[in-house]
Design an enzyme around this catalytic site. Structure first.
Site, PDB file in Angstrom:
ATOM      1  N   TYR A 156       3.023   4.706   0.672  1.00 25.09           N
ATOM      2  CA  TYR A 156       3.697   5.315   1.821  1.00 25.09           C
ATOM      3  C   TYR A 156       2.701   6.222   2.540  1.00 25.09           C
ATOM      4  CZ  TYR A 156       8.131   3.952  -0.453  1.00 25.09           C
ATOM      5  OH  TYR A 156       9.167   3.266  -1.023  1.00 25.09           O
TER       6      TYR A 156
ATOM      7  N   HIS B 128      10.970  -9.472   0.658  1.00 20.79           N
ATOM      8  CA  HIS B 128      10.740  -8.035   0.492  1.00 20.79           C
ATOM      9  C   HIS B 128      12.040  -7.264   0.732  1.00 20.79           C
ATOM     10  CE1 HIS B 128       8.975  -4.051   1.172  1.00 20.79           C
ATOM     11  NE2 HIS B 128       7.938  -4.509   0.494  1.00 20.79           N
TER      12      HIS B 128
ATOM     13  N   ASP C 160       0.855  -1.181   0.000  1.00 20.13           N
ATOM     14  CA  ASP C 160       0.000   0.000   0.000  1.00 20.13           C
ATOM     15  C   ASP C 160       0.892   1.232   0.000  1.00 20.13           C
ATOM     16  OD1 ASP C 160       0.830  -0.159   2.696  1.00 20.13           O
ATOM     17  OD2 ASP C 160      -1.051   0.688   3.440  1.00 20.13           O
TER      18      ASP C 160
ATOM     19  N   PHE D 207       6.817   1.938  -4.304  1.00 17.54           N
ATOM     20  CA  PHE D 207       8.215   2.141  -3.908  1.00 17.54           C
ATOM     21  C   PHE D 207       8.770   3.533  -4.238  1.00 17.54           C
ATOM     22  CE2 PHE D 207       7.914  -2.537  -4.252  1.00 17.54           C
ATOM     23  CZ  PHE D 207       8.342  -2.891  -2.984  1.00 17.54           C
TER      24      PHE D 207
END
Length: 224
Positions: free
Chosen positions: A66, A186, A64, A77
């Site tokens: 930032y 991740h 989701d 990202f």
């Protein structure tokens, strides 16, 4: 919410008619009126706007947006110029350096990737300020799952980079043998050392694209 107006609009048009989407639309509008929500409403669909369906070569799935001020702008990202580079993206840049020799830039603005066909898609497209995952379960997952199914159905080769468990949970939807699926932990500081570092996904993606006579991605984000 700014409507999607490129070829994604046709591909996703059936979603807009479904009850879940009407509820989602209503909920999101309410949230923007009553809370501070990221990204700005006209940037919710930036990933789709910047990377038309016909141009998608690589998909990077995030979770989701930032949730701190000024960070999210609709690409997984990525952060806007002038915003500190988040730790997960710092680690992505480290892997890019080790894999392809890219220098580590002074910004986290990934629009250059999006414009080359890298779909930077979060599975949830909005979030309340300072409340991670606060819009999980309101309907976005159903919408982005529809987008993933559209991508899976494309008859041209696409690379899917699945980093971390939430992204890897989408793997059962990716049934088309034309595509390349690469999995790794991740890139967050909590898990990057468990196999994200050294995964060489960027060079593998480019080798796959070249093999299929497609232009590889220039992964170098330049200094601003």
């Amino acid at each position: 919410m700014a409507a999607i107006n490129n070829d994604w609009a046709e591909a996703l048009k059936e979603e807009y008619k479904k009850p879940y989407y009407r509820e989602l639309y209503k909920k999101v509008n309410e949230e923007y009126q009553t809370h501070e929500i990221f990204p700005p409403s006209d940037e919710i669909f930036s990933a789709f706007h910047l990377t038309p369906l016909k141009d998608v070569k690589v998909v990077i799935l995030g979770q989701d947006p930032y949730h701190n001020n000024g960070q999210a702008h609709g690409l997984s990202f990525s952060v806007k110029p002038g915003v500190d580079i988040p730790p997960s993206l710092v680690n992505i840049y480290k892997e890019l350096h080790d894999d392809l020799g890219c220098y580590i830039p002074n910004n986290g603005y990934l629009v250059k990737w999006a414009e080359q066909g890298v779909l930077l898609l979060n599975t949830v497209l909005t979030v309340r300020a300072h409340q991670a995952n606060s819009h999980r379960g309101i309907g976005w997952e159903e919408f982005t799952d529809a987008a993933i199914r559209v991508l899976n159905a494309q008859d041209r080769p696409i690379v899917f980079l699945l980093w971390g468990r939430p992204a890897q949970n989408k793997k059962p939807m990716l049934t088309n043998p034309n595509h390349l699926i690469l999995e790794a932990p991740h890139p967050s500081p909590l898990s990057a050392y468990r196999g994200f570092f050294g995964c060489r996904h960027f060079s593998q993606a480019n080798e796959f694209l070249r093999f299929h006579e497609l232009e590889p991605i220039d992964w170098q984000i330049e200094n601003i």
